[in-house]
Scaffold this motif. Structure first.
Motif, short mmCIF file in Angstrom:
data_model
loop_
_atom_site.label_atom_id
_atom_site.label_comp_id
_atom_site.label_asym_id
_atom_site.label_seq_id
_atom_site.Cartn_x
_atom_site.Cartn_y
_atom_site.Cartn_z
N GLU A 8 5.02 4.06 12.57
CA GLU A 8 4.87 2.67 12.12
C GLU A 8 4.19 1.85 13.21
N THR A 39 4.44 -2.26 13.84
CA THR A 39 5.69 -2.94 14.19
C THR A 39 5.80 -3.38 15.65
N HIS A 87 10.29 -2.51 10.63
CA HIS A 87 9.77 -1.24 10.11
C HIS A 87 8.52 -1.49 9.27
N SER A 88 7.92 -0.41 8.78
CA SER A 88 6.85 -0.49 7.78
C SER A 88 6.93 0.79 6.94
N TYR A 89 6.32 0.80 5.74
CA TYR A 89 5.58 -0.26 5.11
C TYR A 89 6.20 -0.50 3.74
N GLU A 144 10.29 -4.74 6.43
CA GLU A 144 9.35 -3.66 6.17
C GLU A 144 8.00 -4.35 6.06
N PHE A 160 1.21 3.34 6.61
CA PHE A 160 1.83 3.16 7.93
C PHE A 160 0.81 2.71 8.98
#
Length: 797
Positions: free
Chosen positions: A428, A431, A564-566, A649, A667
């Protein structure tokens, strides 16, 4: 529940189990751990891509559950079919076709990842070249002007290193005998750096101004009047945009150290006590071409500490009836294979393994291939052991000290604390930029923006750019879809180098609350190659223990954001449920109300940047909007430490007006998109910091009221207790004093409002309210003997 709703919920549960990320050898297609005696070719490594799958029906869904395909966060339903983003190999794609599961769209390929890496490396090289020497500053304009409402100072200054966003310029001048200072904004148009600028009102016209760069450059200029020109439309004095490429861990923490050096009165760096395992691997080789003739050799030393220098040669001695023999010359291991009367090799893989382990155990260990009995005859071959790590030499292989950037005028624990932490999941990439951008904004706007000064002066802010530095390095340099850390807890049969992208622990599943070890769903305790592997035990990983340590050492932390992602989600506890979908205890109705009220502020701040809207369907408690995440860190902070803890996210889907469809960003989007995500979610993180400030200054006591209240009623009554602000209500029905151990007003159901109290027979409701800041209604002391709580008697005739 409708059939399609069950389908989607089951698939979400399966997503939690399979997790994010994938191995180069898909678990569904790789050789079994205990391979049989069939002499099969070794599986080849395959390229990987993120695709959007169309799952047409229940039968296909069930098969997807069985196969354990690696899914991302994103699940959408369209016209009765599920569209699911997955990380797959070509073999997996072909296999899924047999079950009617087809690829609708390829989102990112390995070639695109390589392009992202090249883009990042170009930016890194540019930044390094520009920052290598002290920059030169050129003052283009230093003017003052007065319009119909105010007098302004206006500056344009160009830096020789201005092409990189980390170059910051600060102006200092004297105003009515008082020294003032402010950070300049950087202006870039269509990719070209133009200059840094400043425009803000002044109470008196300064005679001169001094400009200083964080790279050491300096310049001064007299301030002259700007005549005969129409003033430009004033822009905000708030400075943003301090990131211009994806940053690996060493860059992140180098930036942090520079900020601490530049702002020693406002910043300190906290070194976490638990070092990571390090960006390092044993050197290995799988020697052979088939499953029952191959030998896996692993160095005892880490690759960079000598393991990469080891070589192994299996030789035909060239004479008949020769015995199996091993010799060692430094780090070169030579094995003379046994031969028959015809001079042909007869040594089996198992025999070769045994002779290596018996004679050079101080240098290497050997195993047959994934538990195979090794009955096949070994062929002559030469192999060089390697740790397969591709990062340049300046990326340290040693255990990494994770650090927190602590920002505040008073960093002694006396002010409420806010924690923002990023990159528990290595892949990620956006972030960490949120934390760095936020740190830069807080520090570089401090001198001239009263709102920023207020936040920094009254709060204790902790930012951890990368919780998982080893995994992050592996994602940047070796395998972009690495989710976990790099610690290999697999045994010998699952530790050959072809599995190297499948090792590690999911740090957001390694905590002690609602963990898979306690029966909660969303992590694996048995599959060491699962992307949601919870580790060998709770808190087994140093990276997870660092977060616990930080919360333990700083009890003033009251708010936290896990970045976080996504997918564009905005979530809070509870984060896990068991096999019966019983969640961890829900927050009280008042606590839930505070989560929603605070979220509204942050989501509006996120929207301000470019209009991104986090959808209502993706806002709320984690299991209500995504899936169960057993052992996640936010649950630990909420349930064990009482910290209001959210999860971003980043990377919300983008709406395509032409196709009228939402499009996933992935991501590792192009940096142009990643930059926008960092900017908008830095807005959101600062929104949380503003919430913490309001919390610190909140001395207003809540009030509460029962409806209906005192009175006589002919039948059962539903009593609703309303509060003047988000607040938890404690109550009793037996006439006793309400305390913190009394019943609370909770939610009436998932994503519903506060419950009512059903009164079937005459009863007295004694109650009081407490808000998130701890203010108690009417100054009532639940631990004392006072009776200044609310009391309503409901008489049922």
């Amino acid at each position: 529940m409708k059939k399609k709703q069950k389908w989607k919920r089951n698939l979400m549960i399966m997503t939690a189990i399979t997790g994010l990320g994938f191995s180069v050898l898909s678990p569904s297609l790789s050789m079994p751990t205990n391979a049989d005696e069939t002499d099969l070719p070794l599986p080849k490594e395959e390229s990987v891509s993120i695709v959007q799958l169309v799952v047409p029906n229940d039968k296909a869904k069930d098969k997807l559950l069985e196969l354990g395909i690696d899914l991302t966060h994103r699940i959408e339903e369209n016209n009765g079919q599920l569209e699911v983003d997955a990380v797959v190999t070509p073999s997996e794609i072909e296999m899924l076709k047999n079950y009617g599961i087809n690829v609708k769209e390829t989102l990112i390929t390995e070639n695109e990842w390589n392009a992202r890496v090249a883009e990042r490396q170009s930016a890194v090289q540019l930044q390094a070249s520009l920052a290598a020497t002290e920059d030169t500053l050129k003052v283009l304009r230093a003017n003052h002007f007065t319009n119909q409402s105010d007098t302004f100072l206006y500056l344009e200054v160009k830096s020789s290193a201005g092409a990189t966003a980390s170059t910051a310029l600060k102006a200092t001048w004297t105003e009515n005998g008082v020294e003032k200072s402010a950070t300049l904004s950087r202006l870039v148009d269509y990719g070209e750096y133009l200059y840094h600028y400043l425009m803000l009102p002044v109470t008196a016209i300064p005679e001169s101004v001094k400009i200083e760069s964080n790279l050491g450059g300096a310049a001064s200029s007299a301030v002259t009047e700007w005549l005969g020109k129409e003033p430009k439309k004033p822009k905000t004095n708030y400075v943003t945009d301090f990131v211009d490429h994806y940053m690996a861990p060493n860059e992140l923490y180098d930036r942090a150290e520079k900020l601490a050096k530049e702002f020693p009165k406002l910043v300190e760096i906290i070194k976490m006590p638990n070092k990571s395992n390090g960006y390092r691997r044993l050197a290995q080789a799988t020697i052979g071409s088939t499953t029952n003739t191959s030998v896996v050799v692993s160095s005892k030393a880490w690759g960079h500490e000598g393991g990469n220098d080891v070589s192994v040669e299996f030789m035909n001695p060239g004479t008949p009836n020769s015995p199996l023999k091993l010799t060692v010359d430094g780090k070169k291991i030579s094995v003379d294979l046994a031969t028959n009367a015809a001079g042909n090799p007869t040594s089996t893989a198992k025999q070769v393994v045994d002779v290596i382990n018996a004679n050079v155990s101080q240098l290497v260990t050997a195993t047959t291939y994934r538990g195979n009995s090794g009955a096949g005859v070994v062929s002559p071959v030469t192999a060089k052991l390697t740790d397969n790590l591709k990062a340049p030499a300046d990326v340290s292989r040693d255990p990494f000290t994770v650090k927190a950037i602590r920002i505040g005028k008073n960093r002694d624990g006396s002010k409420p604390g806010v924690l923002g932490y990023a990159q528990e999941h290595a892949r990620e990439w956006v972030t960490p930029l949120v934390t760095i951008e936020t740190a830069e904004r807080l520090l570089r706007n401090y001198d001239h923006d009263s709102e920023t000064k207020k936040l920094v002066d009254n709060l204790d802010i902790f930012l951890v750019p990368s919780v998982n530095p080893d995994g992050a390095n592996y994602s940047f340099y070796d395998f972009n879809n690495q989710r976990r850390n790099m610690t290999n807890h697999c045994g010998p049969t699952e530790s050959d180098p072809a599995y190297r992208n499948s090792w590690g622990v999911d740090l957001n599943r390694n905590h002690t609350v609602g963990s898979a070890f306690d029966g909660y769903i969303g992590a694996s305790t048995t599959n060491c190659r699962s992307d949601t592997y919870a580790g060998p035990s709770e808190n087994s990983e140093p990276e997870a223990r660092n977060l616990v340590w930080l919360a333990d050492k700083n009890p003033n932390i009251k708010f936290a954001m896990n970045i976080h992602s996504y997918g564009g989600y905005f979530m809070w506890s509870p984060g896990a449920y068991n096999a019966n979908r019983v969640t961890l205890p829900r927050p009280s109705a008042g606590e839930e109300s505070f989560y929603w009220a605070a979220s509204d502020i942050m989501l509006n701040d996120i929207q301000d940047h470019r209009g991104t809207v986090i959808l209502p369907s993706r806002t709320g408690p984690i299991p209500d909007v995504l899936y169960s995440a057993a052992g996640n860190s936010a649950d630990y902070l909420w349930y064990e430490k009482g910290i209001y803890a959210w999860n971003f996210e980043v990377g919300a889907d983008l709406w395509n007006k032409d196709t009228k469809r939402w499009q996933a960003v992935g991501f590792q989007p192009s940096f142009a998109e990643g930059h926008e995500e960092a900017m908008e979610f830095s807005n959101g993180l600062i929104g949380l910091i503003k919430i913490a400030y309001n919390y610190a200054k909140d001395h207003q006591k809540p009030s509460s009221k029962a409806t209906p209240g005192n009175g006589k009623y002919t039948g059962p009554v539903e009593v609703k207790i309303e509060t003047s602000e988000p607040a938890t209500v404690y109550y009793t029905l037996d006439g006793s004093r309400p305390t913190f151990q009394s019943a609370k007003i909770n939610l009436s159901g998932t994503r519903e409002f506060a419950e009512t109290i059903k009164i079937n027979k005459t009863a007295t409701i004694n109650y009081f309210a407490v808000d998130a800041a701890g203010n108690i209604e009417k100054n009532y002391n639940p631990l004392g003997n006072g009776e200044n709580y609310n009391s309503d008697t409901i008489t049922i005739k």
